[in-house]
Scaffold this motif. Structure first.
Motif, PDB file in Angstrom:
ATOM      1  N   UNK A   8      -7.159   6.486  -5.414  1.00  0.00           N
ATOM      2  CA  UNK A   8      -7.534   5.204  -6.014  1.00  0.00           C
ATOM      3  C   UNK A   8      -8.586   5.437  -7.102  1.00  0.00           C
ATOM      4  N   UNK A   9      -8.360   4.847  -8.247  1.00  0.00           N
ATOM      5  CA  UNK A   9      -9.272   4.994  -9.387  1.00  0.00           C
ATOM      6  C   UNK A   9      -8.885   6.106 -10.339  1.00  0.00           C
ATOM      7  N   UNK A  58       5.973  -3.532 -18.828  1.00  0.00           N
ATOM      8  CA  UNK A  58       5.486  -4.629 -19.663  1.00  0.00           C
ATOM      9  C   UNK A  58       4.822  -5.660 -18.747  1.00  0.00           C
ATOM     10  N   UNK A  59       3.740  -5.252 -18.117  1.00  0.00           N
ATOM     11  CA  UNK A  59       3.096  -6.070 -17.085  1.00  0.00           C
ATOM     12  C   UNK A  59       1.676  -5.581 -16.872  1.00  0.00           C
ATOM     13  N   UNK A  60       0.966  -6.287 -16.018  1.00  0.00           N
ATOM     14  CA  UNK A  60      -0.394  -5.864 -15.684  1.00  0.00           C
ATOM     15  C   UNK A  60      -0.401  -4.734 -14.665  1.00  0.00           C
ATOM     16  N   UNK A 116      -4.754   4.067 -10.889  1.00  0.00           N
ATOM     17  CA  UNK A 116      -4.296   3.771  -9.536  1.00  0.00           C
ATOM     18  C   UNK A 116      -5.221   2.729  -8.911  1.00  0.00           C
ATOM     19  N   UNK A 117      -4.634   1.591  -8.513  1.00  0.00           N
ATOM     20  CA  UNK A 117      -5.430   0.498  -7.961  1.00  0.00           C
ATOM     21  C   UNK A 117      -5.324   0.405  -6.439  1.00  0.00           C
ATOM     22  N   UNK A 159       3.531   0.299   0.082  1.00  0.00           N
ATOM     23  CA  UNK A 159       3.818   0.722   1.451  1.00  0.00           C
ATOM     24  C   UNK A 159       4.136   2.213   1.463  1.00  0.00           C
ATOM     25  N   UNK A 160       3.843   2.887   2.550  1.00  0.00           N
ATOM     26  CA  UNK A 160       4.213   4.295   2.707  1.00  0.00           C
ATOM     27  C   UNK A 160       3.695   5.165   1.588  1.00  0.00           C
ATOM     28  N   UNK A 161       4.629   5.768   0.810  1.00  0.00           N
ATOM     29  CA  UNK A 161       4.270   6.659  -0.295  1.00  0.00           C
ATOM     30  C   UNK A 161       4.115   5.911  -1.623  1.00  0.00           C
ATOM     31  N   UNK A 162       4.257   4.600  -1.617  1.00  0.00           N
ATOM     32  CA  UNK A 162       4.170   3.826  -2.847  1.00  0.00           C
ATOM     33  C   UNK A 162       2.740   3.766  -3.391  1.00  0.00           C
ATOM     34  N   UNK A 163       2.652   3.552  -4.697  1.00  0.00           N
ATOM     35  CA  UNK A 163       1.359   3.473  -5.384  1.00  0.00           C
ATOM     36  C   UNK A 163       1.398   2.305  -6.362  1.00  0.00           C
ATOM     37  N   UNK A 164       0.349   1.504  -6.365  1.00  0.00           N
ATOM     38  CA  UNK A 164       0.223   0.409  -7.338  1.00  0.00           C
ATOM     39  C   UNK A 164      -0.671   0.879  -8.475  1.00  0.00           C
TER      40      UNK A 164
END
Length: 352
Positions: free
Chosen positions: A92-93, A132-134, A80-81, A27-32
């Motif tokens: 993204x990418x 420690x995750x995907x 970045x997904x 959300x907002x400025x967040x990045x997955x």
């Protein structure tokens, strides 16, 4: 909804377990970020234990404010997904390293650029779920750093062991006395420090460690001389060979014995930077402190600005790669056990 795999802390002082949750949506400025590599750090062991050793039977509680299950890991690099609505979609990418030492963004320290000092910190893998995750959810895109052409495993380790070693050494760079430098403790951070010191200092670098394998690895990676602190008369030998001791010392171990050794071999007017977190208690007679006119500074991790400085230096190719070994993320507990037993030389980097 896509699922996210994690190696989670479900109980303190117990092995990590795999957990599966829905992948968070930024959300907002967040990045997955989809994690490609995450380094294993000695501080992960303290968090798993639920305490840090203060010496004298006293412990520092590291469980406060944590909700289980919790995901450790803070040396993160990946792709970045997905991005929040306030982040450009063209991110993204992108391949990015993730700066994990994130503060509240509003206090005096954060506004001064010292988020690593924030008391309301949101450190990834320490206060909020880490690597420690995907995947990992990063609170703001500004904590992502370009790392090409570096290998992804090196980029990941720069975010903790790297910025810690760099920041500790940086505290010695501008001192007027630059005769000699000693690095104590040759774990993942210490070996990284040896690599950086060769790019940051002109003098030859001495090292010290109890492990013969670690000393040999350091000699193969640029150390001029390696000392065994347990060797009889080693302090007397060092004082003689260095004509009074070391002007500059970084203690990457940070325990009672390493600090006692550091104080015994520091030159008059010298400085010790303590960066290790192995724990215990340390005492020093005031007369000795004043007589030697020594400076002792505690240091944990660097700032976001220092992370950018380090990454820029690394991308020039002036930093030698340090020993590291890639292992499957699913085997993280195996390597936590090995690190705890002192059977790891260099850095373990976990891969998805």
């Amino acid at each position: 909804m896509a699922q996210m795999l994690r190696q989670s802390l479900v109980k303190f002082d117990a092995p990590l377990c795999e957990t599966i949750v829905e992948t968070p949506k930024p959300q907002g400025r967040e990045v997955l970020v989809r994690i490609e590599r995450c380094g294993l750090c000695h501080s992960d062991l303290h968090i798993q234990d639920g305490y840090a050793d203060l010496g004298g039977g006293k412990k520092l509680d590291t469980t406060r404010g944590m909700t289980l299950p919790f995901t450790l890991g803070h040396e993160i690099a990946g792709i970045v997904e997905e991005v929040g609505s306030d982040v450009p979609k063209d991110l993204i990418g992108a391949k990015k390293a993730v700066f994990p030492w994130i503060g509240c963004g509003q206090c005096r320290d954060c506004l001064n650029g010292d988020e690593n000092l924030c008391v309301k910190q949101r450190f990834l893998g320490v206060a909020i779920d880490g690597g420690f995750a995907s995947h990992v959810l990063v609170p703001d895109a500004k904590y992502l750093l370009d790392y090409d052409p570096l290998p992804v495993n090196q980029a990941a380790t720069l975010m903790c062991s790297g910025v810690t070693a760099y920041g500790a050494l940086k505290r010695l760079v501008d001192r007027p006395r630059q005769r000699n430098l000693l690095l104590i403790g040759l774990g993942g951070v210490g070996m990284m420090g040896l690599s950086f010191a060769q790019a940051m200092f002109k003098q030859k670098i001495a090292v010290a460690d109890l492990s013969a394998a670690a000393r040999e690895s350091a000699l193969q990676n640029g150390a001029a001389v390696a000392f065994d602190p347990s060797e009889p008369e080693v302090v007397r030998r060092i004082i003689k060979e260095t004509e009074g001791g070391f002007d500059e010392i970084v203690d990457f171990a940070g325990n009672e014995k390493s600090m006692a050794f550091a104080v015994s071999v520091v030159a008059r007017g010298g400085k010790i930077v303590v960066s290790g977190l192995m724990g215990g208690n340390f005492s020093l007679p005031m007369v000795q402190w004043i007589y030697k006119r020594m400076t002792i500074e505690g240091f944990m991790v660097g700032t976001l600005a220092e992370a950018h400085e380090l990454m820029a230096l690394a991308r020039t190719g002036k930093i030698k790669p340090t020993p590291m070994k890639e292992e499957p993320m699913a085997d993280v507990q195996k390597w936590i056990d090995a690190l705890r037993a002192g059977k790891v030389v260099g850095r373990i980097v976990l891969k998805n």
